[in-house]
Design an enzyme around this catalytic site. Sequence first.
Site, PDB file in Angstrom:
ATOM      1  N   GLU B   9      -0.805 -21.735  16.806  1.00  0.00           N
ATOM      2  CA  GLU B   9      -0.052 -22.863  17.501  1.00  0.00           C
ATOM      3  C   GLU B   9       0.115 -22.471  18.987  1.00  0.00           C
ATOM      4  O   GLU B   9       0.375 -23.688  19.574  1.00  0.00           O
ATOM      5  CB  GLU B   9       1.279 -22.330  16.923  1.00  0.00           C
ATOM      6  CG  GLU B   9       2.436 -23.223  17.070  1.00  0.00           C
ATOM      7  CD  GLU B   9       3.103 -22.851  16.386  1.00  0.00           C
ATOM      8  OE1 GLU B   9       3.225 -22.777  14.903  1.00  0.00           O
ATOM      9  OE2 GLU B   9       4.448 -23.148  16.327  1.00  0.00           O
ATOM     10  N   ASP B 110       2.009 -20.028  13.199  1.00  0.00           N
ATOM     11  CA  ASP B 110       3.416 -20.038  12.357  1.00  0.00           C
ATOM     12  C   ASP B 110       3.157 -20.578  11.124  1.00  0.00           C
ATOM     13  O   ASP B 110       3.709 -21.074  11.007  1.00  0.00           O
ATOM     14  CB  ASP B 110       4.128 -20.060  13.099  1.00  0.00           C
ATOM     15  CG  ASP B 110       4.036 -19.574  14.345  1.00  0.00           C
ATOM     16  OD1 ASP B 110       3.557 -18.429  15.216  1.00  0.00           O
ATOM     17  OD2 ASP B 110       4.721 -19.958  15.943  1.00  0.00           O
ATOM     18  N   TYR B 320       8.212 -12.086  14.161  1.00  0.00           N
ATOM     19  CA  TYR B 320       7.799 -13.543  13.897  1.00  0.00           C
ATOM     20  C   TYR B 320       9.384 -13.957  13.997  1.00  0.00           C
ATOM     21  O   TYR B 320      10.050 -13.942  12.742  1.00  0.00           O
ATOM     22  CB  TYR B 320       7.139 -14.604  13.007  1.00  0.00           C
ATOM     23  CG  TYR B 320       7.395 -15.818  12.907  1.00  0.00           C
ATOM     24  CD1 TYR B 320       7.078 -17.059  14.697  1.00  0.00           C
ATOM     25  CD2 TYR B 320       7.630 -17.200  12.187  1.00  0.00           C
ATOM     26  CE1 TYR B 320       6.769 -18.031  14.041  1.00  0.00           C
ATOM     27  CE2 TYR B 320       7.866 -18.244  12.496  1.00  0.00           C
ATOM     28  CZ  TYR B 320       7.459 -18.916  13.406  1.00  0.00           C
ATOM     29  OH  TYR B 320       7.690 -19.967  13.850  1.00  0.00           O
TER      30      TYR B 320
END
Lengths: 59, 701
Positions: B9, B110, B320
């Site tokens: 990403e 992600d 994350y």
Amino acid sequence: LEFCSLHLAAIRNLEERYEGWRLALGGDLSRNEYFEHLRNSAETGDAVKRVIDHLRSRK
Amino acid sequence: MQTTLIVTEKPDAALHLAEALSRSEAPRRINVDGVPFFEVRTDAQRIVVCSALGHLYAVAARDPGRRYPVWDFVWKPKHLVQRGQGGQERWIQAIAKVSREADRFIDACDFDVEGSLIGYTILKYACQGADRKAQRMKFSTLTETELKDAYAKPLPQLDFPLVFAGMCRHEVDWLFGINLSRTLTQSAYRLSGRYSTLSTGRVQGPTLRFLVEREREIETFVPTPYWVLTVKVDVNGRVLPAEYEAERLARKQEAQEVVQACAGKPGFIENLESSTYELVPPTPFDLSSLQNEAYRHFGLSPRISLGLAERLYLDQLISYPRTSSQKLPASIGYERIMKSLGQVENYRSETAGLLSSGSLIPNEGKKDDPAHPAIYPTGTIPRRQLQGREQKLFDLVVRRFLASFGAAAVKRSDKATVKVGKYHFLLRGSRLIEKGWTTLYKPYAKFEDAALPPLRVGQPLAVHEIKSEQKFTQPPPRYNPSSLLRKMEESEIGTKATRADIIETLYRRRYVTGQRMSATPLAFGIIEILTRYCPKVVDVTFTRELEAKMEQIELESETRARVVLEAVDYLKPIIEDLKSREREIGEELATIIAEIREESTTLFVPCPQCGSKLKILKNPRTRKRFIGCSGKWRSDCKFSLPLPQLGTLSLLRKLCPKCGFQLIQVRSRGRHPLVSCCRCYVTKVRGASAFRQTTVLPKPK
């Protein structure tokens, strides 16, 4: 109609609370004194203050 | 030799992945038409890791133009449909070029709705339909071990339910946003002839309504008086306040009666009560609770704290952050993380204490997220010195993680009933008798110990003073970015990824101002129109139902096509009705916009030379802005003042303490706002004290 919905709500609140104020302060609170208290209170909403000014100016 | 293309990403994620996959030597950085890729070579294969720059594709109308309503849409490269995305064109071309050499594709974006969609659109559109054969890596931290594991055991195909849920969300939001915003903007434009971007959307509308309703409550608030009674009693030489047993009295007379009856009378302790209760440790952070806590302690807006958390994630320091989970599975390795954090001086004693406690069990919350655990520190020691806000946020995440493993704290509350005459007053005290997790969460856990001195039943007390204080009920507080985010979450509108951006949009559109978010007249106007003509568009219930359906797509119990069609069926009659009332709506909006324009360009302070109104004007030839006198045409007044030419200018309702002229504020992207006086050139940047003594002007009517 003379007032928009915001100021109508302000008037409604103003009317509704008057009796509570009268009882709280001992029953002999005139409408003018009530307005004076609210006009000087920092908690009073701006729309309510504008309505008070308007009602006073009409008299 | 087989070539594998891995799509990530962000560029930092691409580098970490390439580093994790390279065995001995560092990955080779290659440039394809100025776009960086990382190449790793093993015996049998070549791995190329590329990155996106967020979304490279977006929903757009099939046919260009500003017509509305629009129902036909396609996914297009973002640079073709949004301004300022020019750099993305060569990015897409470079990925397409490299993909032609690839035999195997892996999506390593992600693992959530947005990440899955970014990966999918790149594989589908830039890599010529590689979405059908691509595999999916799933990980929650960018640490070497987790990335290697995820690469060794990829999911056999893309996470299509997440992809379709993401597509559906973008498509439905686009349909709402484009049609409603164009209705408002073009209605106003046709009537006023001046262009102002007015926007609303599926989530933005109900969110703005929260703010307008709160503003309305504050504006129409009528306070009522009440009285609070306190006595000051002498306890072994210490004077302590005791409150009357009724928290507030509604009548002045009643308060006066109590004061008169108690005046000059001594008191004594009639009763003593105490109770202890446990304060359980805090749960690990999900994104919302992190954003709220960061706002509470550091004043960071939700968007800034999300940006900082993402930076820490890309630096491999935390897991994350876009997660709804408050759970920490044992597989993350509690002991390993704590041992590693123990190498840092600041956390040494805390981690040592936890590791020696014998068992490590976090106090998990109820919320869960199938894709990621709660936010936790990876145990990686920062390679660079973290500075300022980054350091603060990292410390907050680490301490919250540690605190969630702490023992419960125990608090003792004491209550003594003091009798004065026939009336009862209460002395209250509390203290932590077991500090538990609060020592691990310092300085974020604050408890003020206010213990009572030793007391016994029947103990006489001298009463120093009895006081009746008149107070007033308070209006509800204005939302701030953090409490609004919480409200959105409670109302189940928006997602963890989009809420912070929606709040920023409200500021950008000038619907709200200030940290204590105050709705502007424009916001009132928009909500009034939408409530009158299409109430469902600003109704939380409808938005919430739609959110639920989109979540069902993730669970494969609903389809993207059905939800999009339902949204179109719902929206079509609304937009057609609005279009038929374009004139009415346009008139209302044009009036509001004209008032706002007038207010935002007219100074309160009159011209010092002729007393006419001063206005912000533009030189028609040079297009430069300045303050000019509106008396120029009547009395040929030539008073004028220069203005800064860059940045967004706003007139403050404050006067310069030096010369009494009205102050202005200039906001430029990425800079602190500058407050300045155009007349005497006193300026202030954040933190300076030049304007502490300013006079505040009343709000305009």
